[in-house]
Design an enzyme around this catalytic site. Structure first.
Site, PDB file in Angstrom:
ATOM      1  N   ASP A  90       0.852  -1.182   0.000  1.00 39.02           N
ATOM      2  CA  ASP A  90       0.000   0.000   0.000  1.00 39.02           C
ATOM      3  C   ASP A  90       0.896   1.243   0.000  1.00 39.02           C
ATOM      4  OD1 ASP A  90      -2.333   1.708   0.568  1.00 39.02           O
ATOM      5  OD2 ASP A  90      -1.427   1.878   2.558  1.00 39.02           O
ATOM      6  N   ASP A 145      -1.481  -0.826   6.124  1.00 41.48           N
ATOM      7  CA  ASP A 145      -1.603  -0.249   7.468  1.00 41.48           C
ATOM      8  C   ASP A 145      -2.996   0.233   7.801  1.00 41.48           C
ATOM      9  OD1 ASP A 145      -1.547   1.992   5.663  1.00 41.48           O
ATOM     10  OD2 ASP A 145      -1.129   3.262   7.394  1.00 41.48           O
ATOM     11  N   ASP A 195      -6.980  -1.520   3.731  1.00 41.68           N
ATOM     12  CA  ASP A 195      -6.094  -2.625   3.350  1.00 41.68           C
ATOM     13  C   ASP A 195      -6.520  -3.953   3.961  1.00 41.68           C
ATOM     14  OD1 ASP A 195      -4.368  -0.797   2.028  1.00 41.68           O
ATOM     15  OD2 ASP A 195      -3.426  -0.303   3.938  1.00 41.68           O
TER      16      ASP A 195
END
Length: 684
Positions: free
Chosen positions: A379, A579, A583
């Protein structure tokens, strides 16, 4: 359903109090915690039993309290009776779950690890009981009661360690649900009325004050504000919202008062879509079957076959007594304590080693998949980048210097609550400026800010703010502005008294060690991919700085999991590093989810490896640690199987007494524990 607080059943789980309509609802919700607590009690009982019988034996061996130990009660020594009293509840209470599992397996015409453990435990305990109450029938009964509870203690401890390390998947769903506010402030007949979130209907208008979470998905009915959507979309900079703009439930209203008309409620909201995706991904990516379990399908029937053949042979040639002792030796030496603790002890050692570096492993299935890893998807916002904008460039024009440009920009932004204002003020404070208050301040929604300072008019904002104030951009200014925007930066034009004085740009910058971590991952032969909900221009600008070739941008939270599934459908083993809430579904779907410790609790609950520190270099460290841990697991399993392969035939030949067989079983377990402990010597 709305539950009245004063009549509800209360449960405190973690740092939050939950209210339930009945005890059955509470028990269902608490089930993961209850099961873990019950397992902990069983382990404690078994270990207490081991300590107790060991203490009794030590007292007897040292000749202490001899009178009590040799006292006969109805023909039975006090020591043997004490051992029986201690061992019986442990075998039948602490071991009940295993015995029940064995019964269910046999009922379904299957033979699993529980069957073998139950057989070994009950054979040892049963022979010990016979030897205690009928000494003439069991002349070699010494020590079997202790052995039976030692076997249980090893097995239960292994199961408890494994279950503790692998956190409950239900916790991830709970953390997601906690993001949604429980109360909405509805606007009815001109009055604000607080109601439970479950009572909000499509079409209702609710009020959201600055700093509050938006209760549910909707459209702005009145007002202007900026909304922090990072937790859902991954967008690092808050989005300005005006009448007609859509807002997402559980995101945070930053600056202004909003009136919002609800468009989606309950199961239809964006947050609940993420919840469903996490549930589906966790169900689809259930733990892979362990190597030990795969082999048990062949190993357990083989043990019983050898035991039956040996018993028959010795019964025919030497009688029942000898045949039974041979049978008992086979069952005890084959008891799979080493198999049961092979994985959890290695994982526990790996967790201990990882803690030194800020890396937490959460289960053997993730460790197994790491060794096959081909692609690692990261990410962007909050993982590769800091997750908040910071000033990157200051350009000065028309006789101004950079310090003057920054000071004017900071004075103008001092009255603003916009995140870009925070970035400018941080840069000014870092530069050592004592930022004065503006004489007047006006926020221009969607454009920027206007202020006056020492008799001068300051404008700071975008092109539209300059156009509305009839300030033209010269060729050089336009060129600089375009270049900064092409680099994915948010550029703010500064005008003083109607003339362009400079440009201040900001962006969410890469973390300090991100480039180094990416290089290490690429050196491991892994394909590195950036996945983000941010726009493609910004994503590619960050990727270029970090040396990442593959970028997938403009991906909504519920689409991230589809990207992971697509890569998996191509036969690739995929890890996901993230995080945020957005996600979580992708972390759960990936073969290995790696959660950044500075991120949300939901991300950490769905990750298989957790990086306690906010340092991306721990990603390659975690991969190296996982591979080393997997090697230990394989070594442990290899030893356990080799030990059984050699010792079972020896026992079948009548060359081992049951007590020596039990001792060999204990030695094999100690070897596994010692081998796992050598992970402490690993250098990462």
């Amino acid at each position: 359903m709305v539950v009245e607080v004063d009549k509800a059943i209360k449960r405190k789980i973690g740092d939050r109090t939950y209210y339930f309509c009945s005890e059955s609802c509470a028990r269902t919700y608490e089930q993961p915690e209850q099961e873990l607590r019950a397992m902990k009690r069983r382990v404690a009982l078994a270990l207490l039993g081991v300590v107790s019988v060991a203490a009794l034996r030590v007292l007897a061996l040292l000749g202490l309290v001899v009178a009590i130990m040799t006292l006969k009660i109805v023909g039975i020594s006090a020591l043997d009776l004490a051992l029986f009293i201690v061992s019986t509840p442990i075998v039948w209470v602490a071991g009940w779950g295993i015995h029940r599992g064995a019964y269910k397996a046999l009922k379904n015409r299957a033979i699993n690890m529980d069957v073998l453990i139950t057989t070994g435990v009950l054979a040892g305990w049963g022979y010990g009981v016979v030897s205690t109450f009928f000494p003439a029938l069991g002349s070699e009964g010494y020590g079997y009661l202790e052995i039976s509870i030692a076997i249980l203690a090893f097995v239960l401890l292994g199961k408890f360690i494994e279950e503790t390390i692998r956190r409950k998947s239900a916790a991830a769903i709970r953390k997601l649900l906690e993001l949604q506010p429980t109360i909405a402030r509805l606007l009815k007949d001109g009055q604000e009325l607080e109601v439970p979130i479950d009572d909000v209907q499509v079409g209702d208008v609710f009020v959201v004050k600055p700093g509050e979470k938006i209760p549910t998905d909707g459209v702005v009915f009145a007002g202007y504000s900026s909304v922090d959507e990072k937790i859902i979309t991954g967008e690092s900079i808050p989005i300005e919202k005006n009448v007609g703009n859509e807002v997402i439930g559980a995101t945070i209203n930053k600056t202004g008062l909003l009136r919002v008309k609800a468009t989606k409620v309950g199961e239809d909201t964006a947050l609940m879509q993420i919840v469903r995706l996490v549930e589906e991904a966790q169900a689809a990516s259930a733990p892979v079957q362990k190597l030990a379990d795969r082999v048990v399908g062949y190993f357990v029937p083989a043990v019983f076959t050898v035991a039956a053949i040996a018993f028959t042979f010795w019964f025919v040639t030497s009688g029942f007594s000898t045949a039974f002792l041979v049978l008992l030796a086979i069952l005890l030496i084959a008891c799979p304590c080493a198999l049961g603790i092979a994985t959890p002890t290695a994982i526990l050692a790996g967790v201990g080693k990882g803690a030194e570096y800020g890396v937490l492993l959460r289960g053997g299935e993730y460790v197994e998949n790491i060794g096959k890893l081909q692609i690692i998807v990261l990410d962007k916002t909050g993982t590769l980048t800091k997750g908040e904008p910071s000033v990157t460039d200051i350009l000065a024009f028309e006789g101004y210097n950079k310090n003057e440009v920054l000071e004017f920009a900071a004075v103008a932004e001092k009255g603003s609550e916009h995140p870009l204002a925070e970035a400018v003020l941080k840069a000014a404070n870092k530069a050592g400026f004592n930022i004065s208050d503006a004489e007047s301040f006006e926020a221009v929604p969607g454009h920027g800010v206007k202020a006056s300072f020492r008799g001068r008019v300051i404008l700071l904002g975008n092109r539209r703010l300059m156009e509305e104030n009839k300030i033209s951009l010269k060729g050089q200014t336009e060129s600089h502005l375009t270049k900064l925007e092409e680099q994915g930066k948010t550029a703010m034009l500064l005008a003083v008294d109607g003339e362009i004085a400079g440009i201040v740009s900001a962006m969410d910058t890469p973390k300090d060690n991100a480039a180094e971590a990416i290089k290490q991952l690429q050196d491991m032969g892994l394909e590195v991919v950036m996945l983000t909900g941010d726009n493609e221009r910004t994503a590619k600008a960050i990727a270029e700085q970090l040396g990442i070739d593959t970028v997938i941008a403009n991906v909504l939270p519920w689409e991230k999991v589809s990207v992971i599934k697509k890569l998996q459908s191509e036969g690739k083993v995929v890890a996901m590093v993230g995080d945020g809430v957005n996600d979580a579904p992708a972390l759960a779907q990936a073969h290995v989810g790696i959660a950044i410790g500075s991120g949300t609790d939901i991300a950490k609950e769905t990750g298989g490896i957790i990086l306690i520190k906010d340092d991306l270099r721990d990603v390659p460290r975690g991969i190296m640690l996982s591979k080393a841990t997997m090697r230990k697991i394989k070594q442990n399993l290899f030893w356990a199987f080799v030990y059984n392969t050699i010792s079972i035939p020896v026992a079948a030949l009548g060359l081992l007494s049951p007590i020596i067989a039990a001792g060999a079983m204990a030695f094999s377990s100690l070897f596994v524990v010692s081998n796992s402990a050598t992970l402490k010597l690993l250098k990462l």
